[in-house]
Design a protein around this motif. Structure first.
Motif, short mmCIF file in Angstrom:
data_model
loop_
_atom_site.label_atom_id
_atom_site.label_comp_id
_atom_site.label_asym_id
_atom_site.label_seq_id
_atom_site.Cartn_x
_atom_site.Cartn_y
_atom_site.Cartn_z
N VAL A 35 -13.79 14.29 -28.56
CA VAL A 35 -14.87 13.69 -27.77
C VAL A 35 -15.95 13.26 -28.76
CG1 VAL A 35 -16.47 13.99 -25.85
CG2 VAL A 35 -14.27 15.21 -25.85
N THR A 36 -16.02 11.96 -29.02
CA THR A 36 -16.90 11.44 -30.06
C THR A 36 -17.97 10.53 -29.44
OG1 THR A 36 -15.87 9.31 -30.61
CG2 THR A 36 -14.77 11.30 -31.42
N PRO A 37 -19.01 10.19 -30.19
CA PRO A 37 -20.03 9.27 -29.67
C PRO A 37 -19.47 7.89 -29.32
CG PRO A 37 -20.79 10.35 -31.67
CD PRO A 37 -19.34 10.67 -31.54
N ASP A 38 -18.38 7.50 -29.98
CA ASP A 38 -17.81 6.17 -29.78
C ASP A 38 -16.69 6.15 -28.75
OD1 ASP A 38 -19.52 5.13 -31.77
OD2 ASP A 38 -18.14 5.81 -33.33
N GLY A 39 -16.44 7.30 -28.14
CA GLY A 39 -15.39 7.36 -27.14
C GLY A 39 -14.48 8.55 -27.34
N VAL A 40 -13.49 8.63 -26.49
CA VAL A 40 -12.55 9.75 -26.50
C VAL A 40 -11.26 9.33 -27.20
CG1 VAL A 40 -11.18 11.29 -25.05
CG2 VAL A 40 -13.53 10.72 -24.40
N ILE A 41 -10.81 10.15 -28.14
CA ILE A 41 -9.56 9.90 -28.85
C ILE A 41 -8.52 10.90 -28.34
CG2 ILE A 41 -8.41 9.76 -31.09
CD1 ILE A 41 -11.14 9.25 -32.35
N ALA A 42 -7.67 10.44 -27.44
CA ALA A 42 -6.63 11.32 -26.90
C ALA A 42 -5.61 11.64 -27.98
CB ALA A 42 -5.97 10.66 -25.70
N ILE A 75 -12.01 18.66 -27.77
CA ILE A 75 -12.79 19.13 -28.91
C ILE A 75 -14.16 18.46 -28.86
CG2 ILE A 75 -12.90 19.43 -31.40
CD1 ILE A 75 -9.87 19.20 -31.51
N PHE A 76 -15.21 19.28 -28.72
CA PHE A 76 -16.60 18.82 -28.63
C PHE A 76 -17.39 19.29 -29.84
CE2 PHE A 76 -15.36 18.88 -24.17
CZ PHE A 76 -16.05 17.80 -23.60
N ALA A 77 -18.40 18.53 -30.22
CA ALA A 77 -19.38 19.02 -31.21
C ALA A 77 -20.12 20.21 -30.64
CB ALA A 77 -20.36 17.91 -31.57
N GLY A 78 -20.48 21.17 -31.50
CA GLY A 78 -21.18 22.37 -31.06
C GLY A 78 -22.55 22.06 -30.49
#
Length: 467
Positions: A35-42, A75-78
């Motif tokens: 789960v990134t700022p630019d979108g989700v990478i499955a 997976i998320f940033a803390g």
């Protein structure tokens, strides 16, 4: 993870290795939905080495000899907690029978002083208890996904020359005492935490020093309690003016609570480039209302989200997000999306504290502070997993500086860490034994429980488990 904790972790590995246990890797691959700022990478992969994210990949890299752990998790940033009072999070929930016009009313109330303040200061005044309190409070934050936090320690005046005990190097990064961002020495941080602007909380010399440090560029953020009371309260309403008069209303200031600020005052906050930290759970318990985040949002004020403290707020960041979601839906006509709420606990506070080049998002070059969560269902909005998910069953692992520190035992075992079992809301979890700053968590809990009983109260649970 702060550097000294990492060294402690390495020493633990040496001890384990001598007993025939596998040494955890510093270079590894971990797969999941990123789960990134630019979108989700499955079905993406993180390539992590020496505590830093080297690459985000859409397919599994082929790197011989490197551990690869594939999961079905998100997976998320803390989370980054910009408002907490961890020293009081060992106390059980405090539920006053009425609300208050401002924080001075309950702080001066004899019932609060007897039930909370006197006991809290007695416990925190015992220097031999500090590291136990620190570990317990950090674990409490950790299970809710926090990898950085603020407020541990009683020195809100920020006196120069005072240093915290070495254990504050930590488990979770302590933004106002030690993060590992700026070397190995304590108290080199560029974030300061203050309980307020009135003379009872901040003297003129301290205010002048903070203003000078901001001007000189050595202080990136002053997080300060402002307008913690109703808009009709006289004391709360003057605090914004006092903050501005002391040269402290600007882009390097985060106003904690801001309950009493009017729309026009929030406009001033926006024009000054300052931000606010929203803590709705505690606000509703103590004041029966919360900050006018609708007006703040419309004025363009940057809004972070944080739990305040567990006696009247949420136990952790995860649960404060869920509480804020409820407020947004019931009171604000769905003002904030689930993605916005999660970002208000991660990338937004990182930007506010000017540490967004280090933590707060999943990106190449960032420090490996992240957590893994089970999705609600296949194809579901990833942010729903936090807003709607159960913290005990959903949270699979938390990593800080590329070191697994909490999570599902079977996942932590893949990294070869020595485990200390932990039960959260009936679910089997584990802590990385080598990363604990005060030793065995069971022993820390037992010592604290004994101290709390001597004070006539009990040790708070790590999580209220939906109660």
């Amino acid at each position: 993870m702060p550097r000294v904790v990492y060294l402690v972790f390495l020493l633990g590995l040496i001890a384990q290795s001598s007993q025939g246990q596998k040494q955890p890797p510093t270079h590894f691959l971990i797969g999941g939905t990123l789960v990134t700022p630019d979108g989700v990478i499955a079905h993406g992969w993180l390539d992590v080495d020496k505590g830093r994210i080297l690459h985000l990949e859409r397919s599994k890299p082929e790197i011989p000899g490197v551990l690869a752990v594939e999961t079905e998790d998100l997976i998320f940033a803390g989370f980054i907690d910009l408002h907490n009072h961890p020293g009081f999070n060992v106390f059980p929930r405090w539920t006053p029978q009425h609300t208050f016009p401002d924080r001075y009313a309950w702080r001066d109330w004899h019932v609060y002083q007897k039930q909370m303040e006197t006991r809290g200061y007695a416990l925190q005044g015992d220097k031999s208890a500090f590291c136990d309190i620190d570990e317990y409070a950090e674990v409490k934050a950790l299970i809710g996904g926090a990898t950085s936090m603020i407020g541990m320690g009683a020195d809100h005046q920020g006196h120069p020359g005072q240093s915290s005990p070495d254990c504050i190097r930590g488990l979770v990064r302590n933004l106002d005492h030690f993060t590992g961002f700026y070397g190995t020495e304590l108290e080199q941080e560029r974030v300061a935490n203050s309980i307020g602007i009135l003379p009872r909380d901040m003297n003129a010399n301290t205010a002048a020093r903070y203003a000078q440090e901001i001007r000189e560029g050595s202080l990136d953020l002053l997080a300060i309690h402002i307008a913690e009371g109703l808009p009709t309260d006289a004391e709360s309403s003057q605090e914004l003016d006092m903050l501005e008069a002391r040269g402290l209303l600007g882009p390097h200031t985060a106003l904690i609570h801001a309950v009493g600020l009017s729309p026009s005052q929030l406009g001033r906050v926006a024009r000054a480039g300052a931000s606010i930290v929203w803590s709705p759970h505690s606000n509703f318990v103590l004041y029966g209302t919360t900050a006018n985040v609708d007006a703040a949002f419309r004025e363009g004020v940057t809004i972070s989200l944080a739990p305040d403290w567990s006696p009247t707020g949420s136990d952790n960041m995860w649960e404060e997000i869920q509480y804020a979601h409820g407020v947004s839906e019931r009171e604000l006509n769905g003002l904030f999306s689930n993605r916005q709420l999660v970002e208000m606990a991660s990338s937004v506070p990182a930007r506010v504290a000017r540490i967004d080049d280090k933590v707060g998002t999943l990106a190449t070059g960032m420090l490996a502070d992240f957590f893994l969560v089970k999705p609600l269902s296949a194809g579901a909005n990833p942010y729903d997993a936090i807003v709607e998910g159960d913290i005990a069953s959903s949270m699979d692992m938390v990593m800080i500086d590329g070191v697994p520190v909490y999570g599902a035992p079977e996942l932590l075992e893949r990294f070869g860490v020595a485990l200390e079992p932990l039960t959260i809301c009936g679910r089997e979890k584990a802590l990385n034994r080598a990363a604990l700053p005060a030793g065995s968590f069971a022993e820390v809990s037992a010592r604290l429980d004994k101290r709390m009983k001597a004070l006539g109260t009990e040790l708070a649970s790590l999580d209220e488990c939906g109660r």
